[in-house]
Every structure is written in structure tokens, then in C-alpha cells.
Design an enzyme around this catalytic site. Structure first.
Site, mmCIF file in Angstrom:
data_model
loop_
_atom_site.group_PDB
_atom_site.id
_atom_site.type_symbol
_atom_site.label_atom_id
_atom_site.label_comp_id
_atom_site.label_asym_id
_atom_site.label_seq_id
_atom_site.Cartn_x
_atom_site.Cartn_y
_atom_site.Cartn_z
ATOM 1 N N HIS A 199 6.208 0.710 -4.639
ATOM 2 C CA HIS A 199 4.801 0.357 -4.430
ATOM 3 C C HIS A 199 4.606 -1.079 -3.987
ATOM 4 C CE1 HIS A 199 3.050 3.830 -7.038
ATOM 5 N NE2 HIS A 199 3.516 4.226 -5.869
ATOM 6 N N ILE A 213 1.006 -5.522 -2.830
ATOM 7 C CA ILE A 213 1.242 -4.606 -3.943
ATOM 8 C C ILE A 213 0.236 -3.472 -3.894
ATOM 9 C CG2 ILE A 213 1.440 -4.422 -6.436
ATOM 10 C CD1 ILE A 213 1.512 -7.582 -6.386
ATOM 11 N N CYS A 214 0.743 -2.269 -4.047
ATOM 12 C CA CYS A 214 -0.132 -1.104 -4.067
ATOM 13 C C CYS A 214 -0.278 -0.665 -5.509
ATOM 14 C CB CYS A 214 0.477 -0.019 -3.194
ATOM 15 S SG CYS A 214 -0.275 1.584 -3.367
ATOM 16 N N LEU A 215 -1.251 -1.280 -6.209
ATOM 17 C CA LEU A 215 -1.447 -0.963 -7.624
ATOM 18 C C LEU A 215 -2.935 -0.723 -7.823
ATOM 19 C CD1 LEU A 215 -0.315 -0.934 -10.570
ATOM 20 C CD2 LEU A 215 -0.796 -3.372 -10.651
ATOM 21 N N PHE A 234 -5.599 1.857 -0.052
ATOM 22 C CA PHE A 234 -4.382 2.537 -0.462
ATOM 23 C C PHE A 234 -4.699 3.918 -0.987
ATOM 24 C CE2 PHE A 234 -2.708 -1.848 -1.182
ATOM 25 C CZ PHE A 234 -1.707 -1.752 -0.231
#
Ligand SMILES: [Zn+2]
Ligand SMILES: [Zn+2]
Ligand SMILES: [Zn+2]
Ligand SMILES: [Zn+2]
Ligand SMILES: [Zn+2]
Ligand SMILES: [Zn+2]
Ligand SMILES: [Zn+2]
Lengths: 157, 550
Positions: free
Chosen positions: A88, A95-97, A150
């Protein structure tokens, strides 16, 4: 000055006071002398072979609506601070959070809790890989992290 | 207090005192308008927050965000949305904007509750999870019971209509309610007056009154109508004119704004300093008196709790250390202060109530007179009608009284009645608050003593257990000694312990076996028989062989 800037500055001041009294293990404030951008170093504490012995640099950017709106958080690449490998985390540090997106953010979160979430996100990971389509994304993306929509395909990684 | 030049309607009611300029950005902060009172005017939050730094404004024009072109509405707690109405009473007491038009005074800058400085550290449980400062006008979410400042929650809610903690969907109309429970604690927090230069500390509940009415340092609109900057109330005399003009300092000849002269002497002026005779520090001449009276560490002063019995009198730095220790009279002093605060609130309300009563009486008199006149005009034909006696029981049924008059009342009376009714409810609220407070105090006391009692009881039971242990140990010892004395007899103390550890069940079977043994060997000697029955007897008294557990 934007109307909310007071609010953001005040809240960040509060956080700074608390941070000066101590941060959890593996989190260090590197720079926090203004209310716009902070730098922090994080380490993964357990013996995950992917991240052992490494330190990562995080950059927090706060808008004037913080903490109502999420901060912009990315990993920064420096000679001694790599970008952690994670399905991620793109190789440019984005950051893909969901916690950091408009939908997943909550104003009760703070810098410390975000760092701890990232720590545990790394701790729990076993895959030595980047997100799918990393190369095209890194080559093509001109958007700011918070504007990227995202698709949070897998929330338990 | 000097008479103030009330500005005309339509004069911009806000701006930033530019004599604040030379300070850090925090000094702007204390002058930021109270957001709560502006809630209805808040536009949607900006989609993409700018990343520009909170730069200090240009020298003479205040930042645009502090300018206001319209005066706050007269009854902001009525006209704004239902949310603010649910927190209405606090808004009314805490928000300067809502009361200043009623008192007819010059507008003052609103208090920003998030910027307040508290005398001592505030309990974490009273902190809003969003702004991390003690709650202001707290509201609780009904479905999940989470508490936030109303301002914070509404801002977050505007962006996403969910609870910031557990993301439960929330509806403004239905799911928010005033957080009553913590109100008392919040009201009692001792807070510093936000006006620069004022050192006043009081209960937070009283801050608005102090700030808005009595504080000489509260920023008010400049008496010069052509100027929309703020000036401390004590400097806002119309004869002094606008103090936002520059003048050279008499000591260092630097150009300083008139209103900022004091500040200049205190902070930056380097000209003409003299040495303090007591403490040897250098002080601006202009400030010497003040230094000796308020700052000099060598001036002999009294402990701040001297009113409550502390007799300490020493140079200031000694007394400060003594107060910090803390002084043993602090507890009494705090309590007494709380009481004084209460008394102040009560007397304030009494004054308001009696004023309202007086006005009501006048209005009533006028009413009877008018009625009398009307009756005399119309009643020439009917002289037998008894004179009208006004219904004096107004406080209980003002509405009934009004309707009794069947619409002949005009607005002043109605207004007075409404005022009176409001006073009444306020008094009632106050009474209730005092009762609650009383309950709270005795609850706290009770809680403390209960904890102590529990501890004492626990200690008692532990002592009892230890006593039992001792008896048990002594018994075992006595027995083993007795058996040793009997010597060479069958059941040794060890085997008797083992046989009895089985509990009541084995007791029965043992009894059986003993009777069997007795039946099978009727010609045994008595002594031997007696010895083998020994463990049975000990077992039957319940406590058995096992030591009681701790
Ligand atoms: Zn909740
Ligand atoms: Zn808050
Ligand atoms: Zn004051
Ligand atoms: Zn002026
Ligand atoms: Zn000077
Ligand atoms: Zn001195
Ligand atoms: Zn003392």
C-alpha cells in the site's frame, strides 16, 4: 490567514506540548517548528525481516482545516531513509491508507496516532511488493496525495 | 469607568488592534472572534485548505478574517439554528456578542474559549478530543454518548455527518444534546482573563461578566468613529481620541503607536533604564513603581492565602516558593474562593431580578392607571361595576394574565413580563445549580470515605484471616505434640491430615469404615479405638485441616 488556521495552530501546539513529554517507542519528531509541516522518523520495532534496522522519514503537511481535515502524510526518500516496501505504499512515498483519506479520517486522530497506525501497518505486512501499477502511477501522477481517489481494496493489510 | 462612545449601527464591529503587531501570533489569537456566536454565518469549509503560513498581518490593516461588516444579531441564541439553541443557555452566559446590545455598551471583542489559559492543568476527561482544550459549550451525541465542544463537533459534522470517534451517522436535530453533567466542573475551572495586561483569574463561568463589563483591558472599538481598530477599554476615553497614531517614545525616540506605549516600555524600550535598589535588575524608569509593587523578587509580600489564615510574610521569591509547596491554607482558600464566586453569581442575579421587578412594578402601575382611565371614560353608563383589581399573581401565570387582558396589553408590558419570567427561570436554574453542587460535594466526600471504609474493612478481614492461620498452626502444633506424647500409636498426624483432606464425602466413608472396624473387632482395647476415631472429630467441625485461604 484562513479562518481555521487559528484552530489548526492551536491544536498542533497542543500536540507539540504532548509530544515534548514523550512519544511511543520507535517514533521521533525530527522537525516541528511550524504549524504547516512536520517531519517524523518511524521504526518498526518487532523483528519483521522486511523492515529490520531501518528508519523511515514521514512528512506531515497540515492544512488550515486540520484536524477537521486529514493531514497529508507521505514517506520521504533520503540517502539513509528509504521508502518502506509495502503493497500500500508507492515507491514515491505516497501511502494508500484509508485513515488518511477524506472518508476514513476522523478529527480525533492526531500525529501520534497516525504514526502508530503506520507502524502497525508495516509490522503486520509480509509481502515484499509494491502496489499493483506502481510504476505507471509513479510516472504519471501529478495529483497531491489527498486528491487521489484510492480504492481501498484491502483494509486488513 | 470612562463613558464610552457607542458607535453607530453599521460601524464595522471588528478589526484587529494593530498595537498587537509586534507580538507573536499568539497575541492575535486571544483576539480571535468567538466562533460559536458566528456559527450561523460560517460558510462551508474550504475544500482544499491553503498551505500558506499564518503570517502576521500587515502593519496597519488588520487581517481580513477579523473584520466584520455587520453587527452580531441581537438575540443570537434565538435566531440561530436549533443546535445552538440546545446549548443556548451557555451561549447566553458565555458569548459576549449576545448580551452587549442589551446593555447598550460599546462592542467588545469576543472571547475565544479555545485560547484561554487555565490556572492549573485541567483534567484530561474535560478535554475535547478534537481541539484538545477544555470543552466549551459541550454537546453530547445521544446514540453513542461522546462529548465535544459544540463548535468542534459542528465543524466536523459539516464535513461528514458522523461521530468523529466511532463514525456513527449523526443527525443535528435529533442526536445532539447539551452535556449537562460536566457543566459544573467546567464552570469551576479557574481561568485567566484573555485581555492583555489583565491578570485577573476567576471561575470560567464568571469570565464573561468580568471581561465584558469590568475588565479595564478588554479590547473595545476605538472611540474615534473613523477608526475600526480595537483599543483597551481603559484607553478608550473619547477625550483621548484615537490612540492608533504614531508618536516618538520619550526615552528611546522610536516611533511607537500611542496605545502601544506601555507595551513598548515593558518589552522593547532600551532607553533610560535604571537599576532597582532592591533586586539589582534594570528596569525602565517609567515602570519602576510597578516593578517594586508587582515583580521585584525582593519586595516583602504576604502569602496569597493570607486572608484565610496564613501568616507568611517574606520577600516575593520566598513567598512564591512557599505558595508552590503548596501553602497549607491553599485548600481552605480555594474553597473560600469558590464560595465567593458563588456569592458573586447570586448577587449578580439578585440585582438583575430586583431591577426587573422594579420595572415590572412601574409597568403594572401604568397599566392600572390606563385601565382606570379607560373605565372612567367608558363606564359613565355603568357605575355599579366594582373597581378592577389587577391580578398580581403574575409570576405564576404571566401568560394567563396576558390573555386575561385579551390583547389590550401592548408590547412594553409583554416585554416586562417576558423579562420577569426569564429572571425567574434563571433564579430557578441557579438554585438548582447550587443544589447540584452541594450534592456533588457531599458525593465526593462520601466517595472518599467509602474508599477508606472499604480499605479498613479489607484490613480487618486480613487480620481475621491471619488470626485464623495462627490458631490453625497452634492447633496443629498442639496436636502433633499430643500425639508424640501418646507415642507409637497408630494414626500419626501426617496420615490423619491425608485422610481428612478428602472433605465431607470421605468423612462419611471413613465413618462407615470405622463402624465396620468397630464391628469387626469388638474385643479391641478402648484406647486404640479412641485413637483411630480422632481424625473424624477434627474433620467434622467444618474448618478441617486446610488453612483458610487468604
Ligand atoms: Zn460516538
Ligand atoms: Zn473542542
Ligand atoms: Zn480582565
Ligand atoms: Zn483608533
Ligand atoms: Zn522607548
Ligand atoms: Zn527589584
Ligand atoms: Zn501561605
Amino acid at each position: 490567514m484562513a479562518p481555521g488556521a487559528q484552530f489548526a495552530a492551536k491544536r498542533l501546539g497542543k500536540e507539540l506540548t504532548k509530544i515534548s513529554k514523550g512519544l511511543p517507542a520507535g517514533i521521533v519528531l525530527v522537525q516541528g517548528d511550524n504549524f504547516e509541516e512536520w517531519l517524523l522518523d518511524i521504526q518498526v520495532l518487532d523483528s519483521n525481516p522486511l523492515y529490520m534496522g531501518q528508519t523511515y522519514r514521514l512528512k506531515f503537511k497540515f492544512g488550515s482545516s486540520y484536524p477537521i481535515e486529514p493531514p497529508e502524510v507521505v514517506f520521504v526518500k533520503l540517502p539513509d531513509r528509504p521508502i518502506p516496501i509495502h503493497p500500500h505504499i508507492y515507491s514515491n512515498g505516497i501511502i494508500c491508507l484509508d485513515l488518511l483519506g477524506q472518508q476514513g479520517w476522523s478529527p480525533v486522530q492526531n500525529v501520534e496516532s497516525v504514526c502508530m497506525s503506520l507502524q502497525s501497518m508495516l509490522t503486520g505486512n509480509t509481502k515484499n511488493e509494491r502496489p499493483p501499477g506502481d510504476e505507471e502511477f509513479v510516472r504519471g501522477n501529478r495529483l497531491r496525495p489527498k486528491d487521489i481517489d484510492f480504492y481501498y481494496h484491502d483494509n486488513n493489510v | 469607568m470612562p463613558p464610552l462612545n457607542a458607535p453607530e449601527e453599521g460601524v464595522p464591529a471588528a478589526g484587529l488592534a494593530s498595537w498587537q503587531q509586534d507580538n507573536s501570533s499568539t497575541s492575535y489569537a486571544s483576539y480571535a472572534p468567538n466562533m460559536l456566536s458566528e456559527l450561523p454565518e460560517l460558510g462551508p469549509l474550504p475544500e482544499t485548505p491553503t498551505s500558506s503560513p499564518p503570517a502576521p498581518g500587515p502593519l496597519l490593516s488588520p487581517p481580513a478574517s477579523f473584520m466584520r461588516t455587520t453587527r452580531p444579531r441581537r438575540f443570537s441564541n434565538i435566531s440561530i439554528s436549533s443546535v445552538a439553541a440546545t446549548v443556548g443557555s451557555e451561549t447566553q452566559s458565555a458569548c459576549v456578542g449576545s448580551t452587549r446590545d442589551l446593555t447598550g455598551r460599546s462592542p467588545v471583542l469576543l472571547i475565544n474559549y479555545q485560547e484561554l489559559q487555565y490556572e492549573s492543568e485541567v483534567d484530561k476527561s474535560l478535554e475535547c478530543p478534537i481541539c484538545r482544550t477544555p470543552f466549551h459549550a459541550p454537546i453530547t451525541t445521544k446514540p453513542c454518548g461522546h462529548t465535544f465542544c459544540s463548535e468542534c463537533l459542528l465543524r466536523a459534522h459539516q464535513l461528514r455527518p458522523v461521530c468523529p470517534i466511532d463514525r456513527r451517522p449523526l443527525d443535528v436535530e435529533r442526536d445532539f444534546c447539551k452535556a449537562r453533567v460536566i457543566h459544573d466542573q467546567l464552570d469551576r475551572l479557574r481561568v485567566k482573563c484573555p485581555s492583555q495586561g489583565c491578570g485577573h483569574v476567576c471561575a470560567r463561568e464568571l469570565l464573561a461578566v468580568h471581561y465584558e463589563r469590568y475588565c479595564e483591558y478588554t479590547p473595545v472599538l476605538c472611540p474615534d468613529n473613523s477608526c475600526d481598530l480595537w483599543i483597551a477599554r481603559q484607553d478608550a476615553a473619547p477625550d483621548k481620541g484615537c490612540l492608533h497614531k504614531y508618536t516618538p517614545c520619550q526615552y528611546c525616540s522610536k516611533q511607537v503607536m500611542k496605545a502601544g506605549l506601555e507595551e513598548h516600555y515593558d518589552r522593547e524600550c532600551s532607553g533610560n533604564t535604571v537599576k532597582c535598589a532592591q533586586c539589582d535588575s534594570s528596569v525602565v524608569q517609567h515602570r519602576m513603581e510597578n516593578h517594586v509593587a508587582n515583580d521585584c523578587p525582593s519586595t516583602v509580600v504576604l502569602c496569597k492565602w493570607n486572608k484565610y489564615g496564613c501568616g507568611k510574610s517574606a520577600p516575593r521569591h520566598d513567598v512564591q516558593a512557599h505558595e508552590k509547596k503548596p501553602c497549607i491554607y491553599q485548600a481552605i482558600g480555594r474553597l473560600a474562593q469558590d464560595r465567593e464566586d458563588d456569592r458573586l453569581i447570586i448577587s449578580e442575579l439578585k440585582v438583575r431580578l430586583s431591577a426587573a421587578e422594579g420595572r415590572l412594578r412601574v409597568a403594572e402601575q401604568e397599566k392600572t392607571e390606563r385601565r382606570e382611565r379607560k373605565r372612567r371614560q367608558a363606564g359613565n353608563t355603568n357605575n355599579t361595576m366594582p373597581p378592577f383589581v389587577p391580578d398580581l399573581n403574575l409570576s405564576n401565570s404571566p401568560r394567563a394574565a396576558a390573555s386575561y387582558n385579551n390583547g389590550t396589553l401592548d408590547s412594553p408590558e409583554d416585554y416586562m413580563l417576558a423579562q420577569f419570567e426569564r429572571m425567574e427561570t434563571q433564579m430557578e436554574d441557579l438554585r438548582k445549580n447550587i443544589h447540584e453542587l452541594d450534592g456533588l460535594h457531599s458525593m465526593r466526600l462520601l466517595n472518599d470515605t467509602m474508599r477508606l471504609n472499604e480499605q479498613i474493612a479489607e484490613l480487618g478481614s486480613k487480620v481475621g484471616v491471619i488470626g485464623m492461620h495462627t490458631t490453625w498452626l497452634m492447633n496443629v502444633q498442639r496436636q502433633s505434640r499430643g500425639q508424640q506424647r501418646a507415642g507409637g500409636v497408630v494414626g500419626s498426624p501426617l496420615s490423619s491430615l491425608a485422610s481428612s483432606s478428602g472433605g465431607p464425602g470421605t468423612t462419611n466413608s471413613a465413618t462407615g469404615s470405622v463402624t465396620n472396624a468397630a464391628r469387626n473387632a469388638p474385643d479391641n482395647e478402648g484406647g486404640r479405638y479412641y485413637n483411630s476415631s480422632l481424625p473424624l472429630r477434627r474433620n467434622s467441625d467444618g474448618r478441617g485441616e486446610n488453612p483458610p485461604r487468604l
